[in-house]
Design a protein around this motif. Structure first.
Motif, PDB file in Angstrom:
ATOM      1  N   LEU A   1       8.765  36.143  -3.109  1.00  0.00           N
ATOM      2  CA  LEU A   1       9.983  36.631  -3.752  1.00  0.00           C
ATOM      3  C   LEU A   1      11.154  36.711  -2.784  1.00  0.00           C
ATOM      4  O   LEU A   1      12.279  36.350  -3.121  1.00  0.00           O
ATOM      5  CB  LEU A   1       9.742  37.996  -4.383  1.00  0.00           C
ATOM      6  N   ILE A   2      10.864  37.161  -1.565  1.00  0.00           N
ATOM      7  CA  ILE A   2      11.929  37.214  -0.547  1.00  0.00           C
ATOM      8  C   ILE A   2      12.361  35.794  -0.196  1.00  0.00           C
ATOM      9  O   ILE A   2      13.546  35.472  -0.123  1.00  0.00           O
ATOM     10  CB  ILE A   2      11.456  37.988   0.706  1.00  0.00           C
ATOM     11  N   ALA A   3      11.365  34.932  -0.017  1.00  0.00           N
ATOM     12  CA  ALA A   3      11.656  33.528   0.325  1.00  0.00           C
ATOM     13  C   ALA A   3      12.531  32.896  -0.751  1.00  0.00           C
ATOM     14  O   ALA A   3      13.482  32.172  -0.450  1.00  0.00           O
ATOM     15  CB  ALA A   3      10.351  32.764   0.477  1.00  0.00           C
ATOM     16  N   VAL A   4      12.226  33.206  -2.003  1.00  0.00           N
ATOM     17  CA  VAL A   4      12.991  32.646  -3.127  1.00  0.00           C
ATOM     18  C   VAL A   4      14.429  33.154  -3.101  1.00  0.00           C
ATOM     19  O   VAL A   4      15.374  32.388  -3.287  1.00  0.00           O
ATOM     20  CB  VAL A   4      12.287  33.000  -4.463  1.00  0.00           C
TER      21      VAL A   4
ATOM     22  N   SER B   1      19.881  18.830  -7.093  1.00  0.00           N
ATOM     23  CA  SER B   1      18.782  19.590  -6.489  1.00  0.00           C
ATOM     24  C   SER B   1      18.773  21.030  -7.001  1.00  0.00           C
ATOM     25  O   SER B   1      17.708  21.637  -7.110  1.00  0.00           O
ATOM     26  CB  SER B   1      18.813  19.504  -4.968  1.00  0.00           C
ATOM     27  N   MET B   2      19.949  21.568  -7.361  1.00  0.00           N
ATOM     28  CA  MET B   2      19.962  22.923  -7.940  1.00  0.00           C
ATOM     29  C   MET B   2      19.284  22.925  -9.320  1.00  0.00           C
ATOM     30  O   MET B   2      18.675  23.905  -9.718  1.00  0.00           O
ATOM     31  CB  MET B   2      21.408  23.436  -8.059  1.00  0.00           C
ATOM     32  N   MET B   3      19.424  21.798 -10.020  1.00  0.00           N
ATOM     33  CA  MET B   3      18.847  21.693 -11.364  1.00  0.00           C
ATOM     34  C   MET B   3      17.318  21.707 -11.343  1.00  0.00           C
ATOM     35  O   MET B   3      16.686  22.224 -12.247  1.00  0.00           O
ATOM     36  CB  MET B   3      19.312  20.394 -12.046  1.00  0.00           C
ATOM     37  N   VAL B   4      16.740  21.074 -10.308  1.00  0.00           N
ATOM     38  CA  VAL B   4      15.281  20.892 -10.329  1.00  0.00           C
ATOM     39  C   VAL B   4      14.547  21.727  -9.287  1.00  0.00           C
ATOM     40  O   VAL B   4      13.324  21.667  -9.212  1.00  0.00           O
ATOM     41  CB  VAL B   4      14.908  19.405 -10.157  1.00  0.00           C
ATOM     42  N   VAL B   5      15.314  22.492  -8.484  1.00  0.00           N
ATOM     43  CA  VAL B   5      14.647  23.231  -7.410  1.00  0.00           C
ATOM     44  C   VAL B   5      13.572  24.163  -7.983  1.00  0.00           C
ATOM     45  O   VAL B   5      13.774  24.827  -8.994  1.00  0.00           O
ATOM     46  CB  VAL B   5      15.683  24.008  -6.551  1.00  0.00           C
ATOM     47  N   GLY B   6      12.426  24.123  -7.335  1.00  0.00           N
ATOM     48  CA  GLY B   6      11.316  24.964  -7.785  1.00  0.00           C
ATOM     49  C   GLY B   6      10.489  24.304  -8.870  1.00  0.00           C
ATOM     50  O   GLY B   6       9.327  24.657  -9.078  1.00  0.00           O
ATOM     51  N   ILE B   7      11.080  23.345  -9.587  1.00  0.00           N
ATOM     52  CA  ILE B   7      10.328  22.692 -10.666  1.00  0.00           C
ATOM     53  C   ILE B   7       9.698  21.406 -10.134  1.00  0.00           C
ATOM     54  O   ILE B   7       8.500  21.189 -10.224  1.00  0.00           O
ATOM     55  CB  ILE B   7      11.251  22.369 -11.867  1.00  0.00           C
ATOM     56  N   VAL B   8      10.547  20.564  -9.528  1.00  0.00           N
ATOM     57  CA  VAL B   8      10.050  19.289  -9.012  1.00  0.00           C
ATOM     58  C   VAL B   8       9.477  19.461  -7.608  1.00  0.00           C
ATOM     59  O   VAL B   8       8.461  18.901  -7.262  1.00  0.00           O
ATOM     60  CB  VAL B   8      11.179  18.224  -9.034  1.00  0.00           C
ATOM     61  N   ALA B   9      10.170  20.274  -6.782  1.00  0.00           N
ATOM     62  CA  ALA B   9       9.688  20.434  -5.409  1.00  0.00           C
ATOM     63  C   ALA B   9      10.075  21.803  -4.887  1.00  0.00           C
ATOM     64  O   ALA B   9      11.066  22.384  -5.326  1.00  0.00           O
ATOM     65  CB  ALA B   9      10.313  19.359  -4.534  1.00  0.00           C
ATOM     66  N   LEU B  10       9.275  22.281  -3.942  1.00  0.00           N
ATOM     67  CA  LEU B  10       9.622  23.543  -3.283  1.00  0.00           C
ATOM     68  C   LEU B  10      10.441  23.210  -2.049  1.00  0.00           C
ATOM     69  O   LEU B  10      10.046  22.356  -1.255  1.00  0.00           O
ATOM     70  CB  LEU B  10       8.356  24.303  -2.879  1.00  0.00           C
ATOM     71  N   PRO B  11      11.597  23.837  -1.887  1.00  0.00           N
ATOM     72  CA  PRO B  11      12.434  23.511  -0.733  1.00  0.00           C
ATOM     73  C   PRO B  11      11.723  23.821   0.586  1.00  0.00           C
ATOM     74  O   PRO B  11      10.920  24.762   0.672  1.00  0.00           O
ATOM     75  CB  PRO B  11      13.652  24.412  -0.906  1.00  0.00           C
ATOM     76  N   GLY B  12      12.061  23.019   1.606  1.00  0.00           N
ATOM     77  CA  GLY B  12      11.399  23.124   2.910  1.00  0.00           C
ATOM     78  C   GLY B  12      11.501  24.497   3.535  1.00  0.00           C
ATOM     79  O   GLY B  12      10.518  25.034   4.048  1.00  0.00           O
ATOM     80  N   MET B  13      12.684  25.099   3.474  1.00  0.00           N
ATOM     81  CA  MET B  13      12.858  26.388   4.144  1.00  0.00           C
ATOM     82  C   MET B  13      12.015  27.477   3.475  1.00  0.00           C
ATOM     83  O   MET B  13      11.383  28.288   4.140  1.00  0.00           O
ATOM     84  CB  MET B  13      14.328  26.793   4.124  1.00  0.00           C
ATOM     85  N   MET B  14      11.995  27.414   2.135  1.00  0.00           N
ATOM     86  CA  MET B  14      11.216  28.403   1.384  1.00  0.00           C
ATOM     87  C   MET B  14       9.723  28.228   1.688  1.00  0.00           C
ATOM     88  O   MET B  14       9.006  29.209   1.926  1.00  0.00           O
ATOM     89  CB  MET B  14      11.475  28.189  -0.107  1.00  0.00           C
ATOM     90  N   THR B  15       9.283  26.973   1.727  1.00  0.00           N
ATOM     91  CA  THR B  15       7.889  26.683   2.053  1.00  0.00           C
ATOM     92  C   THR B  15       7.557  27.258   3.431  1.00  0.00           C
ATOM     93  O   THR B  15       6.513  27.886   3.616  1.00  0.00           O
ATOM     94  CB  THR B  15       7.659  25.146   2.040  1.00  0.00           C
ATOM     95  N   GLY B  16       8.482  27.032   4.377  1.00  0.00           N
ATOM     96  CA  GLY B  16       8.284  27.519   5.734  1.00  0.00           C
ATOM     97  C   GLY B  16       8.154  29.032   5.781  1.00  0.00           C
ATOM     98  O   GLY B  16       7.268  29.569   6.443  1.00  0.00           O
TER      99      GLY B  16
END
Lengths: 265, 232
Positions: free
Chosen positions: A221-224, A197-212
């Motif tokens: 930028l802060i969320a990231v 998941s570290m390899m594809v984070v942001g590319i394949v999917a946006l993590p739930g917490m960041m989306t929230g």
């Protein structure tokens, strides 16, 4: 702070009920295609609704009450439920298993949450629930999955490598040395999903917490930045808990004088 | 008779409520070859596994050089009493990697001497050019020789062999037995081998211990044993 001029649209209960329509459509597809998942979909949807709503109210109360012991209590409850879930998913459930899992997850999550909240972010007060609860929740949830994989794998590895383990023991290896390959394989199995998941984070999917966070008006930028820290926290927490778990768990297969216990296989 | 290397006194082994071995009194002489024979289920392998503490007897005691097994640290004991299993278990890597495993298992690793490895390899019936070969690519017979060589790295006094020829074809089996015989003669190694093949037992020779239903029914030198063909 960036993103303050963002107007957050509140979701009404009517909106939530209407959104159930999505599940009804999914259930319809299931029925149409003969997947027999309609019942599970409905139950899952209702559980999601009730569980999350209950958590929302509990969190609202806790945040308002603002007492350190209540926050710690909630985190302990999370760990207990996660430990019981990991135990339930195992074929070989032993009495001590939930305690071992609880210990490993407390150590893994505790260390990482402490480092990030107290040393890195230096939150004030130290138990500030807006930070502590979501961070602990993310880390415990991921440790739970890692722990499930670690135990499942160490059990199956020791069973399938029985002959290799005995060959090592016969050469004068300790139980720890003989089970070394099984322990390493189990730790790898626990870590690989996190690494993937570290390899594809942001590319394949946006993590739930960041989306929230973005949805609630935080600058992307802060969320990231938070998400990056969370990914690193998860990696360390899974590494610590799977290391502790596998190193404790393998012992149940051996006697103190380095014999493989036939009956435990 | 040579002095006993291993002595078993009133050994009984019960597994899951079933008596596998009962009232076993036995002496394995130092530097001698011993063969445990008997039908399957007689308790041969169970008995062998007690001899390097891979299993524990339910009752009775075992002595090594007159000392109780339990008074000897188990890891030391297993280095003095090596074991070769029915199916050759090969570790990852080259032949050399396999041979150096016993060195790496020690708390204080002893230096690896290449000439020592070659000597042991040749004693086990493999040529020195095997050292760099990938262990998984060896034939089953060669793999079994490698497991014998690997057990010898610890310089044991006793070598236990659990049906070492059963996974091998006839020719490879005979070659392995010749090597085992040589190890006994050259190194003075005490050999204890389990087999259910009488041909192999007579070929290796030595003291034959015949087990049936967990008890010793006969114990004799091979020449005397095979004189009477009705016994098995």
């Amino acid at each position: 702070m960036e993103g303050l001029n963002f107007n957050l649209i509140d979701i009404s209960y009517l909106d939530l009920i209407i959104s159930l329509g999505l599940i009804i459509v999914a259930a319809g597809i299931s029925k149409w295609q003969g997947m027999y998942l309609e019942g599970d979909l409905i139950v899952g949807a209702v559980r999601t609704f009730i569980q999350l709503l209950a958590v929302g109210y509990i969190l609202k109360y806790i945040f308002a009450f603002d007492r350190w012991y209540l926050i710690i209590f909630i985190i302990l409850i999370m760990i207990i439920i996660a430990s019981l879930t990991v135990t339930q998913r195992q074929k070989k459930r032993t009495i001590e298993l939930p305690f071992i899992v609880g210990f490993a997850m407390t150590a893994g999550s505790g260390i990482t949450v402490f480092v990030v909240t107290q040393i890195l972010l230096q939150i004030k007060p130290w138990y500030e629930p807006h930070y502590l609860i979501p961070l602990a929740g993310m880390v415990i949830g991921n440790s739970m999955n890692g722990s499930t994989l670690a135990i499942d794998r160490i059990d199956s590895e020791i069973k399938s490598r029985k002959m290799e383990i005995e060959a090592y023991l016969a050469l004068g290896a300790t139980a720890r040395q003989a089970a070394g390959a099984s322990i390493r394989a189990a730790m790898r199995a626990a870590m690989i999903p996190t690494i993937n998941s570290m390899m594809v984070v942001g590319i394949v999917a946006l993590p739930g917490m960041m989306t929230g966070q973005i949805l609630s008006g935080t600058s992307p930028l802060i969320a990231v930045k938070y998400q990056i820290i969370i990914m690193y926290m998860i990696a360390l927490s899974v590494a610590i808990s799977s290391y502790l778990l596998t190193n404790i768990r393998f012992n149940r297969y051996f006697t103190s004088d380095h014999r493989l216990k036939e009956e435990s296989l | 008779m040579n002095k006993p290397k291993i002595e078993l006194h009133k050994i009984e082994k019960i597994k899951n409520g079933i008596t596998i071995l009962k009232d076993i009194n036995l002496k394995f002489s130092s530097g001698k070859r011993h063969i445990l024979i008997g039908p399957s289920g007689a308790g041969k392998t169970t008995l062998l596994r007690l001899l390097n503490r891979m299993d524990e007897p339910t009752f009775g005691e075992i002595l090594y050089d007159g000392k109780n097994f339990k008074d000897i640290p188990v890891l030391d004991l297993r280095r003095r009493i090596g074991m070769v299993f029915q199916i050759p278990i090969i570790f990852d890597g080259s032949v050399k990697d396999n041979l150096t495993v016993p060195y790496r298992l020690r708390v204080i690793p002893s230096p690896i001497k290449q000439d020592e490895l070659i000597k042991i390899l040749e004693l086990s019936g493999l040529q020195s050019d095997f050292l760099e070969r990938k262990a998984s690519e060896l034939s089953v017979g060669e793999k079994q020789r490698l497991t014998v060589a690997r057990a010898l790295i610890n310089k044991p006094d006793v070598l236990l062999l659990d049906e070492p020829t059963s996974a091998l074809d006839h020719a490879a089996g005979i070659k392995l037995l010749e090597s085992i015989k040589e190890l006994n003669e050259v190194l003075g190694l005490t050999i204890i081998m389990v087999t259910h093949q009488l041909e192999y037992a007579s070929l290796l020779g030595g003291r034959i211990i015949h087990l049936v239903n967990g008890t010793i029914v006969r114990e004799q030198e091979s020449e005397d044993f095979f004189l009477n063909s009705e016994i098995i």
